[in-house]
Scaffold this motif. Structure first.
Motif, PDB file in Angstrom:
ATOM      1  N   THR A   1      51.786  65.221-111.079  1.00 50.28           N
ATOM      2  CA  THR A   1      52.366  64.172-110.884  1.00 50.28           C
ATOM      3  C   THR A   1      52.447  64.328-108.756  1.00 50.28           C
ATOM      4  O   THR A   1      52.058  63.583-108.135  1.00 50.28           O
ATOM      5  CB  THR A   1      53.095  63.440-111.981  1.00 50.28           C
ATOM      6  OG1 THR A   1      54.517  64.199-111.289  1.00 50.28           O
ATOM      7  CG2 THR A   1      52.959  63.572-113.174  1.00 50.28           C
TER       8      THR A   1
ATOM      9  N   GLU B   1      59.308  55.962-110.814  1.00 51.02           N
ATOM     10  CA  GLU B   1      58.035  55.406-111.345  1.00 51.02           C
ATOM     11  C   GLU B   1      56.565  55.448-111.169  1.00 51.02           C
ATOM     12  O   GLU B   1      56.000  55.464-112.355  1.00 51.02           O
ATOM     13  CB  GLU B   1      58.142  53.529-111.467  1.00 51.02           C
ATOM     14  CG  GLU B   1      59.450  52.958-111.437  1.00 51.02           C
ATOM     15  CD  GLU B   1      59.825  51.478-110.211  1.00 51.02           C
ATOM     16  OE1 GLU B   1      60.765  50.715-111.285  1.00 51.02           O
ATOM     17  OE2 GLU B   1      59.747  51.801-109.582  1.00 51.02           O
ATOM     18  N   GLN B   2      56.556  56.414-109.984  1.00 48.46           N
ATOM     19  CA  GLN B   2      55.143  56.978-109.791  1.00 48.46           C
ATOM     20  C   GLN B   2      55.063  58.099-111.513  1.00 48.46           C
ATOM     21  O   GLN B   2      53.406  58.032-111.023  1.00 48.46           O
ATOM     22  CB  GLN B   2      54.871  56.991-107.679  1.00 48.46           C
ATOM     23  CG  GLN B   2      53.881  57.711-108.347  1.00 48.46           C
ATOM     24  CD  GLN B   2      52.279  56.980-107.696  1.00 48.46           C
ATOM     25  OE1 GLN B   2      52.472  56.115-108.476  1.00 48.46           O
ATOM     26  NE2 GLN B   2      51.143  57.356-107.235  1.00 48.46           N
TER      27      GLN B   2
ATOM     28  N   ARG C   1      54.040  56.481-113.937  1.00 51.27           N
ATOM     29  CA  ARG C   1      53.000  55.926-114.305  1.00 51.27           C
ATOM     30  C   ARG C   1      51.979  57.042-114.540  1.00 51.27           C
ATOM     31  O   ARG C   1      50.600  56.926-115.020  1.00 51.27           O
ATOM     32  CB  ARG C   1      51.902  55.223-112.631  1.00 51.27           C
ATOM     33  CG  ARG C   1      51.297  53.837-112.727  1.00 51.27           C
ATOM     34  CD  ARG C   1      51.271  53.231-111.745  1.00 51.27           C
ATOM     35  NE  ARG C   1      52.492  53.747-110.811  1.00 51.27           N
ATOM     36  CZ  ARG C   1      53.191  53.181-110.358  1.00 51.27           C
ATOM     37  NH1 ARG C   1      53.971  52.479-111.117  1.00 51.27           N
ATOM     38  NH2 ARG C   1      53.256  53.315-108.857  1.00 51.27           N
TER      39      ARG C   1
END
Length: 231
Positions: free
Chosen positions: A118, A139-140, A143
């Motif tokens: 990630t 949040e990334q 996601r």
């Protein structure tokens, strides 16, 4: 079924084969797995992986593939032919690359666990903001982890600090591989987002990548034993 009774993956961050094999010979293959990354694999290639496997170790081939779909698919087929236990790709390569990765090893007799990277654990919020992604670093991560799961990957590499939220969002069976693990009292080195082994497991981590606290210890086997005992 694996005979490894530990979530610890020892990172063999060495420039050549000799010290990697010296460490491997000092460790118990039922007490940990081993990670071979870019530096060591570039220097020594598949022969090193085969030597480690001959000693009884499961090997995580940490090359973080990130390229066009066809290229990554071919690389993963080669990793599967080598018999590695785990391999990884960058989730930011996108859906088509991820789906091609899954398809490349589907149906093989013994495919590696396929894990997505990630956001690198060496990055902090300032590093992330400089790249101009939308939203926060956390949040990334969420996601990208969701995209990895939706494309059929079996887990992600993430900071242990993100493990609790990912475990809640992605379920109990999704593997969370957490670098940046430092026993209490250890220095963080170049990792920014770190937790102790016990904290990481409590947060939901499936596997703990530990490097220098073991590889640079005066007695690596004792350091590994202490980490396993803390769990």
């Amino acid at each position: 079924m694996s005979n490894v009774d530990s979530p610890v993956i020892v990172a063999l961050d060495y420039p050549e084969m000799a010290p990697a094999l010296e460490l491997a010979n000092a460790l118990d293959p039922t007490a940990c797995r081993l990670k071979v990354g870019k530096e060591l694999f570039t220097a020594e290639g598949p022969a090193l992986v085969e030597r480690l496997q001959s000693l009884g170790f499961d090997v995580f081939l940490d090359l973080k593939f990130h390229d066009i779909p066809n290229t990554v698919a071919g690389a993963l087929r080669s990793a599967a032919d080598l018999g590695v236990w785990m391999a990884n790709v960058h989730v930011s390569g996108g859906r088509r690359m991820l789906e091609a990765s899954v398809d490349a090893i589907a149906g093989l007799p013994k495919p590696p666990l396929l894990i997505g990277v990630t956001v690198l654990t060496s990055m902090d919020a300032g590093d992330f903001a400089e790249l101009a992604y939308r939203g926060s670093l956390e949040e990334q991560v969420l996601r990208l982890a969701g995209l990895a799961r939706d494309c059929g990957l079996q887990g992600v590499v993430c900071s242990a600090q993100e493990a609790a939220s990912l475990r809640e969002s992605l379920g109990a069976s999704f593997a969370l591989v957490t670098p940046g693990i430092r026993p209490a009292g250890s220095v963080a080195d170049d990792q920014r987002r770190v937790l102790t082994p016990a904290e990481a497991v409590a947060a939901g981590a499936s596997y703990l990548v530990v490097g220098r606290p073991i590889t640079r210890a005066e007695d690596p086997a004792a350091a590994l034993q202490a980490i396993n005992a803390s769990l």
